[in-house]
Enzyme design. Structure first.
Site, PDB file in Angstrom:
ATOM      1  N   SER A 407       0.827  -1.205   0.000  1.00 26.64           N
ATOM      2  CA  SER A 407       0.000   0.000   0.000  1.00 26.64           C
ATOM      3  C   SER A 407       0.861   1.254   0.000  1.00 26.64           C
ATOM      4  O   SER A 407       0.326   2.356  -0.073  1.00 26.64           O
ATOM      5  CB  SER A 407      -0.897   0.024   1.239  1.00 26.64           C
ATOM      6  OG  SER A 407      -0.104   0.126   2.409  1.00 26.64           O
ATOM      7  N   HIS A 428      -4.159  -3.887  -3.050  1.00 29.59           N
ATOM      8  CA  HIS A 428      -4.067  -3.629  -1.607  1.00 29.59           C
ATOM      9  C   HIS A 428      -5.332  -4.098  -0.912  1.00 29.59           C
ATOM     10  O   HIS A 428      -6.367  -3.423  -0.960  1.00 29.59           O
ATOM     11  CB  HIS A 428      -3.823  -2.144  -1.353  1.00 29.59           C
ATOM     12  CG  HIS A 428      -3.770  -1.785   0.094  1.00 29.59           C
ATOM     13  ND1 HIS A 428      -4.261  -0.601   0.595  1.00 29.59           N
ATOM     14  CD2 HIS A 428      -3.299  -2.473   1.178  1.00 29.59           C
ATOM     15  CE1 HIS A 428      -4.080  -0.561   1.903  1.00 29.59           C
ATOM     16  NE2 HIS A 428      -3.514  -1.687   2.283  1.00 29.59           N
ATOM     17  N   GLU A 440      -7.879  -1.727  -3.000  1.00 28.89           N
ATOM     18  CA  GLU A 440      -7.353  -0.639  -3.818  1.00 28.89           C
ATOM     19  C   GLU A 440      -6.463  -1.236  -4.898  1.00 28.89           C
ATOM     20  O   GLU A 440      -5.504  -1.953  -4.587  1.00 28.89           O
ATOM     21  CB  GLU A 440      -6.554   0.346  -2.965  1.00 28.89           C
ATOM     22  CG  GLU A 440      -7.413   1.167  -2.008  1.00 28.89           C
ATOM     23  CD  GLU A 440      -6.582   2.092  -1.136  1.00 28.89           C
ATOM     24  OE1 GLU A 440      -6.954   3.264  -1.000  1.00 28.89           O
ATOM     25  OE2 GLU A 440      -5.559   1.640  -0.582  1.00 28.89           O
ATOM     26  N   ASN A 478      -4.587   5.091   3.085  1.00 26.46           N
ATOM     27  CA  ASN A 478      -3.458   5.421   3.956  1.00 26.46           C
ATOM     28  C   ASN A 478      -3.017   6.877   3.797  1.00 26.46           C
ATOM     29  O   ASN A 478      -2.528   7.501   4.748  1.00 26.46           O
ATOM     30  CB  ASN A 478      -2.290   4.477   3.690  1.00 26.46           C
ATOM     31  CG  ASN A 478      -2.536   3.101   4.273  1.00 26.46           C
ATOM     32  OD1 ASN A 478      -3.480   2.890   5.035  1.00 26.46           O
ATOM     33  ND2 ASN A 478      -1.714   2.137   3.909  1.00 26.46           N
TER      34      ASN A 478
END
Length: 574
Positions: A407, A428, A440, A478
């Site tokens: 990620s 991800h 993701e 994130n």
């Protein structure tokens, strides 16, 4: 002669006032809604036509309609002079004994009570965000509050189905600063055209288990209200992340104030429901080649979770570990997780049996040669990942998709190492992979449309929602989550910060499933520190800088839930 029932009034029909009016009507109250803006009255009138329960409200711009009110909720903007003026007006209109409830989230309730002229009758319902059914609220009394007024407020909270919670002024203010900083960063991300507005909301809702995405929440709060709060926070703190993003300023100037006006980051119909753009898929496009056989490289938590998900979806899956013993231990752990899933009612016994039969392990990479998809889930080290992808390139069949579960590291670097960059992308998953619905998909520089289409179809087969992002450290979740967590840790620089109180304020005030410190413990402080370091390297902004407190806890081996001690101990969380 039949006596008319007492009235419950709501003064100010913005985001908070309209929400409370709808909840009061649904619980059977005879409600009078007051607002000076005829456009607002018409909007609320349209939206309350479809109420399924309770009497329709009376909507007017004349406060005299409150002349027989037993209780009045004041929900005008959170400006001291405005609230004092409205409350003084109510004491002149409402009969003696009418209980007055202010919805201030930041002002002194005692000061408002005194200014109203009826300090014994005034209390507060403190919401940090506009209320929704069954949410938490803080009841605020003062030393002047009468027992009768206190009992009346208790009954009101029960009638509305709200949950009373203790937040406190200082933790509440901290929670507001943390969450509004996160919301502002989401607007800044939207400005960059990195991904679409709905993708940002979907990613944060599914990736963090939030009740709504950041742009949805801003629309519900009201963009003008959010702009005012951010402007005040920036004035008081000087923090760059709290300066209202240019897009937010532009939308406010254009009158796109959110749900209450029918348009903000999203658009809303006459009943306040979100209008979604139609899906853009080409109905004539040929379906992508399906993924039928999967390999997962790694034996850690994420590798095991991904393998469990693919096996439950009916896909033969080989787990490639560094040794036979590690692979067999990983399969045992997956088997135990599948058994727990049966006990929780997530899957059937038959599904568990089938999934166990589809799982195998290997210790040599040659086992991936016949797979349609290979997912790398080894340690977050770019050198190790590049080396692995360099091996996978010539080893895998020509049509094999290659994915990295990173990620925060460069997908493009991984792709460059294997010589077949068009078939490489980031994938991800979120931990725990069997429970979290988001994936993701990081699109590297050379990733083809066909690769993205096959990856999307694969995620759909798993029952996951896929969001496609350009290759960049942190993707969406994130990128927005870790500055917020970092801001929370930096609050510890203040001598009066209470970790448990801040967690509770975020949970109760904004409906988050867990506060920032509990979330850090759940992620793992070592993992959080590594991600913060990589994001700081990628972006350089102070908001991404790892905190000294986080570094010290990791150095001491206090890694969060997995060690039993982090910011909060296991005993306190249980």
């Amino acid at each position: 002669m039949t006596q008319r029932p007492p009235v419950t009034g709501v003064v100010g029909l913005g985001a908070v006032g309209e929400a409370l009016l709808r909840m009061l009507c649904a619980s059977g109250h005879h409600v009078v809604g007051i607002d000076r803006d005829t456009e607002v009255l018409e909007r609320v009138r349209r939206r309350t036509k479809t109420l399924e329960a309770g009497p329709a409200p009376t909507l007017t711009d004349d406060p005299a309609a409150l002349d027989r009110a037993a209780l009045v909720i004041e929900a005008v903007p959170d400006v001291n002079a405005t609230k004092e003026r409205v409350l003084r007006g109510l004491t002149g209109t409402c009969p003696d004994g009418t209980v007055l409830v202010t919805t201030t989230s930041a002002l002194s309730v005692a000061r408002l009570a005194i200014a109203s002229g009826r300090p014994a009758d005034l209390l507060a319902l403190r919401f940090l965000a506009p209320p929704v059914p069954h949410c938490c609220v803080e009841q605020v009394r003062t030393s002047m509050t009468s027992p009768t007024a206190a009992r009346t407020l208790d009954r009101l909270v029960a009638d509305l189905g709200l949950r009373s919670a203790r937040v406190g002024a200082r933790p509440g203010a901290d929670a507001v600063a943390l969450v509004y900083g996160y919301l502002n960063r989401a607007v800044a991300l939207c400005e960059q055209d990195y991904v679409g507005r709905e993708d940002i909301d979907t990613a944060m809702r599914l990736g963090c288990g939030l009740p709504e995405g950041p742009l949805e929440l801003l629309d519900r709060i009201g963009l003008d209200t959010a702009h005012t709060v951010l402007t005040d926070l920036h004035r008081r703190t000087g923090a760059a992340d709290l300066r209202p993003a240019a897009l937010l300023t532009d939308l406010v100037a254009a009158g796109r104030l959110g749900r209450k006006k029918g348009a903000g980051f999203h658009t809303y119909d006459d009943l306040g429901r979100t209008e979604r753009a139609p899906a853009g898929a080409d109905p004539d496009a040929a379906p992508p080649a399906p993924v039928r056989r999967v390999a997962v490289i790694g034996s850690g938590t994420m590798a095991r979770g991904i393998a469990e998900v693919t096996a439950v979806a009916g896909l033969p899956t080989v787990l490639v570990a560094r040794s036979r013993a590690k692979g067999e231990a990983a399969l045992d752990t997956i088997g135990a997780s599948l058994t727990r899933a049966v006990r929780r009612g997530r899957i059937s016994v038959a599904t568990r049996t089938a999934a166990n039969g589809l799982l195998s392990c290997a210790e040599h990479l040659s086992a991936v040669g016949d797979r349609d998809l290979v997912i790398e889930a080894i340690a977050e080290d770019i050198t190790a990942k590049r080396s692995l992808f360099g091996t996978l390139g010539p080893l895998c069949a020509p049509g094999t998709l290659l994915a990295t579960a990173t990620s925060s590291l460069s997908v493009t670097e991984c792709a460059a190492a294997c010589g077949r960059g068009g078939q490489v992308l980031g994938m991800h998953f979120f931990n725990p992979a069997p429970d979290m619905r988001l994936v993701e998909l990081g699109r590297a520089r050379d990733t083809t449309d066909e690769t993205v289409a096959r990856a999307r179809a694969f995620c759909a087969r798993l029952g996951k929602t896929a969001i496609v992002c350009p290759d960049r450290a942190g993707f969406i979740v994130n990128h927005l989550l870790f500055p917020y967590l970092g801001d929370a840790v930096r609050l510890l620089e203040r001598h009066d910060t209470d970790i448990e109180e801040i967690d509770a304020a975020v949970e109760h005030g904004f409906g988050h499933p867990m506060g920032p410190f509990t979330l850090l413990d759940t992620i793992g402080l070592d993992i959080a520190l590594a991600i913060q370091r990589r994001l700081h390297t990628a972006f350089g902004a102070p908001g991404y800088a790892p905190s000294r407190e986080l570094e010290l806890l990791v150095a001491a081996g206090r890694l969060g839930r997995k060690t039993g001690h982090g910011f909060r101990t296991a005993a306190r969380r249980s």
